[in-house]
Design a protein around this motif. Structure first.
Motif, mmCIF file in Angstrom:
data_model
loop_
_atom_site.group_PDB
_atom_site.id
_atom_site.type_symbol
_atom_site.label_atom_id
_atom_site.label_comp_id
_atom_site.label_asym_id
_atom_site.label_seq_id
_atom_site.Cartn_x
_atom_site.Cartn_y
_atom_site.Cartn_z
ATOM 1 N N LEU A 36 0.966 11.569 9.656
ATOM 2 C CA LEU A 36 1.931 12.365 8.867
ATOM 3 C C LEU A 36 2.655 11.255 8.524
ATOM 4 C CD1 LEU A 36 3.298 15.934 8.287
ATOM 5 C CD2 LEU A 36 0.712 15.000 7.511
ATOM 6 N N GLY A 37 2.423 10.417 7.373
ATOM 7 C CA GLY A 37 3.950 9.097 7.266
ATOM 8 C C GLY A 37 3.003 7.894 7.713
ATOM 9 N N SER A 38 2.087 8.198 8.152
ATOM 10 C CA SER A 38 1.495 6.651 8.783
ATOM 11 C C SER A 38 0.941 5.659 7.488
ATOM 12 C CB SER A 38 0.566 6.499 10.119
ATOM 13 O OG SER A 38 -0.442 7.662 9.029
ATOM 14 N N GLY A 39 1.023 6.243 6.629
ATOM 15 C CA GLY A 39 0.749 5.494 5.355
ATOM 16 C C GLY A 39 -1.000 5.546 4.871
ATOM 17 N N LYS A 40 -1.694 6.584 5.483
ATOM 18 C CA LYS A 40 -3.328 6.938 5.109
ATOM 19 C C LYS A 40 -3.704 7.087 4.081
ATOM 20 C CE LYS A 40 -3.442 10.754 7.352
ATOM 21 N NZ LYS A 40 -1.485 10.448 7.492
ATOM 22 N N SER A 41 -2.648 7.781 2.400
ATOM 23 C CA SER A 41 -2.218 7.719 1.556
ATOM 24 C C SER A 41 -2.766 6.311 0.593
ATOM 25 C CB SER A 41 -2.204 8.335 1.239
ATOM 26 O OG SER A 41 -2.238 9.899 1.587
ATOM 27 N N ALA A 42 -1.565 5.538 1.475
ATOM 28 C CA ALA A 42 -1.213 4.753 0.800
ATOM 29 C C ALA A 42 -2.039 3.170 1.135
ATOM 30 C CB ALA A 42 0.700 3.988 1.298
ATOM 31 N N PHE A 52 0.316 -0.491 -4.815
ATOM 32 C CA PHE A 52 1.029 0.521 -3.368
ATOM 33 C C PHE A 52 1.843 1.764 -4.879
ATOM 34 C CE2 PHE A 52 5.421 0.603 -1.638
ATOM 35 C CZ PHE A 52 4.101 1.497 0.224
ATOM 36 N N ASN A 54 4.321 4.544 -4.048
ATOM 37 C CA ASN A 54 5.253 4.956 -3.026
ATOM 38 C C ASN A 54 5.426 6.305 -2.578
ATOM 39 O OD1 ASN A 54 7.552 3.976 -1.981
ATOM 40 N ND2 ASN A 54 8.206 3.223 -2.558
ATOM 41 N N TYR A 56 3.434 10.623 -2.159
ATOM 42 C CA TYR A 56 2.413 11.076 -2.413
ATOM 43 C C TYR A 56 2.426 12.431 -1.883
ATOM 44 C CZ TYR A 56 0.372 6.286 -1.915
ATOM 45 O OH TYR A 56 -0.075 4.739 -2.491
ATOM 46 N N PRO A 58 1.732 14.712 0.327
ATOM 47 C CA PRO A 58 1.531 15.355 2.033
ATOM 48 C C PRO A 58 0.405 16.175 1.824
ATOM 49 C CG PRO A 58 3.638 15.767 1.722
ATOM 50 C CD PRO A 58 3.335 15.296 0.154
ATOM 51 N N ASN A 141 0.257 -0.058 10.592
ATOM 52 C CA ASN A 141 0.503 -0.309 9.447
ATOM 53 C C ASN A 141 1.924 -0.764 8.914
ATOM 54 O OD1 ASN A 141 -0.529 0.265 6.437
ATOM 55 N ND2 ASN A 141 0.270 2.100 6.413
ATOM 56 N N LYS A 142 2.151 -0.630 8.041
ATOM 57 C CA LYS A 142 3.369 -0.916 8.034
ATOM 58 C C LYS A 142 4.261 -2.648 8.377
ATOM 59 C CE LYS A 142 4.481 3.780 6.889
ATOM 60 N NZ LYS A 142 6.025 4.601 7.359
ATOM 61 N N ASP A 144 5.274 -4.844 7.122
ATOM 62 C CA ASP A 144 6.204 -5.569 5.841
ATOM 63 C C ASP A 144 7.371 -4.877 6.780
ATOM 64 O OD1 ASP A 144 5.147 -2.855 5.068
ATOM 65 O OD2 ASP A 144 6.725 -2.483 4.096
ATOM 66 N N SER A 171 0.015 -3.846 6.508
ATOM 67 C CA SER A 171 0.765 -3.144 5.217
ATOM 68 C C SER A 171 -0.061 -3.176 3.786
ATOM 69 C CB SER A 171 2.214 -4.357 5.161
ATOM 70 O OG SER A 171 2.378 -3.501 3.801
ATOM 71 N N ALA A 172 0.366 -1.432 3.653
ATOM 72 C CA ALA A 172 -0.290 -1.048 1.766
ATOM 73 C C ALA A 172 0.970 -1.130 1.445
ATOM 74 C CB ALA A 172 -0.335 0.825 2.273
HETATM 75 N N1 LIG Z 1 7.463 0.198 4.005
HETATM 76 C C1 LIG Z 1 5.957 0.137 3.595
HETATM 77 N N2 LIG Z 1 6.303 1.370 3.384
HETATM 78 C C2 LIG Z 1 4.937 2.553 3.265
HETATM 79 C C3 LIG Z 1 3.363 1.593 4.158
HETATM 80 N N3 LIG Z 1 2.764 2.520 3.991
HETATM 81 C C4 LIG Z 1 2.888 3.368 3.429
HETATM 82 N N4 LIG Z 1 4.742 3.675 2.926
HETATM 83 C C5 LIG Z 1 5.385 4.905 2.849
HETATM 84 O O1 LIG Z 1 5.449 5.195 3.656
HETATM 85 C C6 LIG Z 1 5.484 6.892 3.312
HETATM 86 C C7 LIG Z 1 4.309 7.954 3.763
HETATM 87 O O2 LIG Z 1 3.480 7.237 3.462
HETATM 88 P P1 LIG Z 1 1.750 8.004 3.376
HETATM 89 O O3 LIG Z 1 0.481 7.130 2.868
HETATM 90 O O4 LIG Z 1 1.932 8.871 2.495
HETATM 91 O O5 LIG Z 1 1.620 8.426 4.650
HETATM 92 P P2 LIG Z 1 0.625 9.511 5.089
HETATM 93 O O6 LIG Z 1 -0.079 9.161 6.543
HETATM 94 O O7 LIG Z 1 -0.651 9.669 3.565
HETATM 95 O O8 LIG Z 1 1.214 10.793 5.032
HETATM 96 P P3 LIG Z 1 0.423 12.263 4.773
HETATM 97 O O9 LIG Z 1 -0.088 11.992 3.801
HETATM 98 O O10 LIG Z 1 1.889 13.471 4.769
HETATM 99 O O11 LIG Z 1 -0.618 12.787 5.400
HETATM 100 C C8 LIG Z 1 5.385 6.950 1.796
HETATM 101 O O12 LIG Z 1 6.464 6.371 1.212
HETATM 102 C C9 LIG Z 1 5.501 5.409 1.638
HETATM 103 O O13 LIG Z 1 5.148 4.427 0.719
HETATM 104 C C10 LIG Z 1 3.338 0.257 4.106
HETATM 105 O O14 LIG Z 1 2.412 -0.214 4.247
HETATM 106 N N5 LIG Z 1 4.878 -0.336 4.219
#
Ligand SMILES: Nc1nc2c(ncn2[C@@H]2O[C@H](COP(=O)(O)OP(=O)(O)OP(=O)(O)O)[C@@H](O)[C@H]2O)c(=O)[nH]1
Length: 278
Positions: A36-42, A52, A54, A56, A58, A141-142, A144, A171-172
């Motif tokens: 969770l939070g690794s950035g899959k949705s982003a 991009f 911010n 989603y 979860p 990911n991330k 940035d 980076s998303a």
């Molecule tokens: N700075 C930055 N923030 C990111 C990046 N990718 C995702 N985020 C942020 O990280 C948070 C979690 O991103 P999600 O895309 O919701 O992560 P997820 O893996 O889909 O998480 P779940 O939906 O909970 O499974 C959000 O606030 C995003 O905006 C990135 O590449 N850089």
């Protein structure tokens, strides 16, 4: 037919259904998996919409599709943005996907450890259920957020190498092109594997139809994925070493069954998947 053979046949049928669309377009199913939070949705939203966003939900798990043009081929890409939580069966994407994108955040060490457990579980699943060696792509990911980095690029690269996976950092939140490049590479990996797999499948079907009893499948190298089942230990410099947890032979070709583990999905209950595939 043995259990393994019949599960392969089932998978073959699924694969055949997925291979080409109504107008002969290739279809590629990619599952995004990770903590969770690794950035899959982003990453998914960036790739589909170039934007991009911010926040989603979860809890949301959805599948998106996008017509693509990669290396002069028309491809319909489907992306499953997974959300693993208690009670949800991972088979929904394990069976569906042609390629697995395992995501971690370079700023969050726990997500890297989770990524390793996913790579481990998926690899074992593939070894036990199919001759199709679905590509694994590990994505840090991330980037940035470099100043908050806790997982070095060398660690990511060595983990990917261990599981015979492709590796990218991206980076998303940054430019679309770098995210698109990762998805295109994943698509290429899948197409390469599909092409490699096709002759094997034809031979298998021919063999199955002839009912000769001499299974061609016994000659297929199903050991390509895992170099050595075990745990990778990382030191602070990002170097890694492995300790095997396999059966007596302990070598790179040892299969989970040989270690006294006969259930196709027993790895889901095992140590490696605690807290993920429950
Ligand atoms: N700075 C930055 N923030 C990111 C990046 N990718 C995702 N985020 C942020 O990280 C948070 C979690 O991103 P999600 O895309 O919701 O992560 P997820 O893996 O889909 O998480 P779940 O939906 O909970 O499974 C959000 O606030 C995003 O905006 C990135 O590449 N850089």
């Amino acid at each position: 037919m043995s259990t393994i053979q019949s599960s392969i046949s089932k998978r073959n049928l699924l694969m055949m259904r997925n291979r080409s669309g109504s107008q002969g377009t290739n279809e590629v199913n990619l599952a995004l998996i990770g903590e969770l939070g690794s950035g899959k949705s982003a990453l998914t939203v960036k790739y589909i919409t170039r934007r991009f966003i911010n926040e989603y939900d979860p809890e949301l798990e959805d599948t998106y599709s996008k017509p693509e043009h990669v290396d002069n081929q028309e491809i319909l890409v489907r992306i499953m943005d997974t959300c693993d939580k208690e009670g949800k069966d991972p088979e929904r994407y394990l069976k569906w996907a042609d390629g697995y994108l395992v995501i971690y955040s370079i700023t969050q060490r726990s997500s890297f450890e989770t990524a390793q457990r996913y790579l481990d579980g998926i690899s074992q699943h593939l070894r036990l259920t199919t001759t199709y060696d679905a590509p694994l792509i590990l994505i840090g990911n991330k980037v940035d957020l470099e100043r908050y980095r806790t997982v070095s690029k060398a660690e990511g690269s060595s983990l990917a190498h261990f599981y015979n996976a492709a590796f990218f950092e991206t980076s998303a939140a940054e430019e679309f092109n770098s995210v698109e490049r990762v998805f295109h590479e994943a698509i290429r990996e899948v197409i390469r594997e599909q092409e490699r797999y096709m002759p094997i499948r034809s031979l298998y079907i021919a063999n199955d139809e002839s009912k000769s009893g001499n299974s061609f499948l016994t000659h297929i190298d199903r050991s390509r994925r895992l170099r050595s089942p075990g745990v990778i230990h990382h030191n602070k410099n990002g170097q890694s070493s492995s300790s095997s947890s396999a059966g007596k032979d302990g070598g790179s070709n040892s299969r989970p069954e040989a270690a006294g583990n006969n259930s196709r999905f027993s790895f889901l209950k095992g140590k490696g998947f605690k807290g993920i595939f429950q």
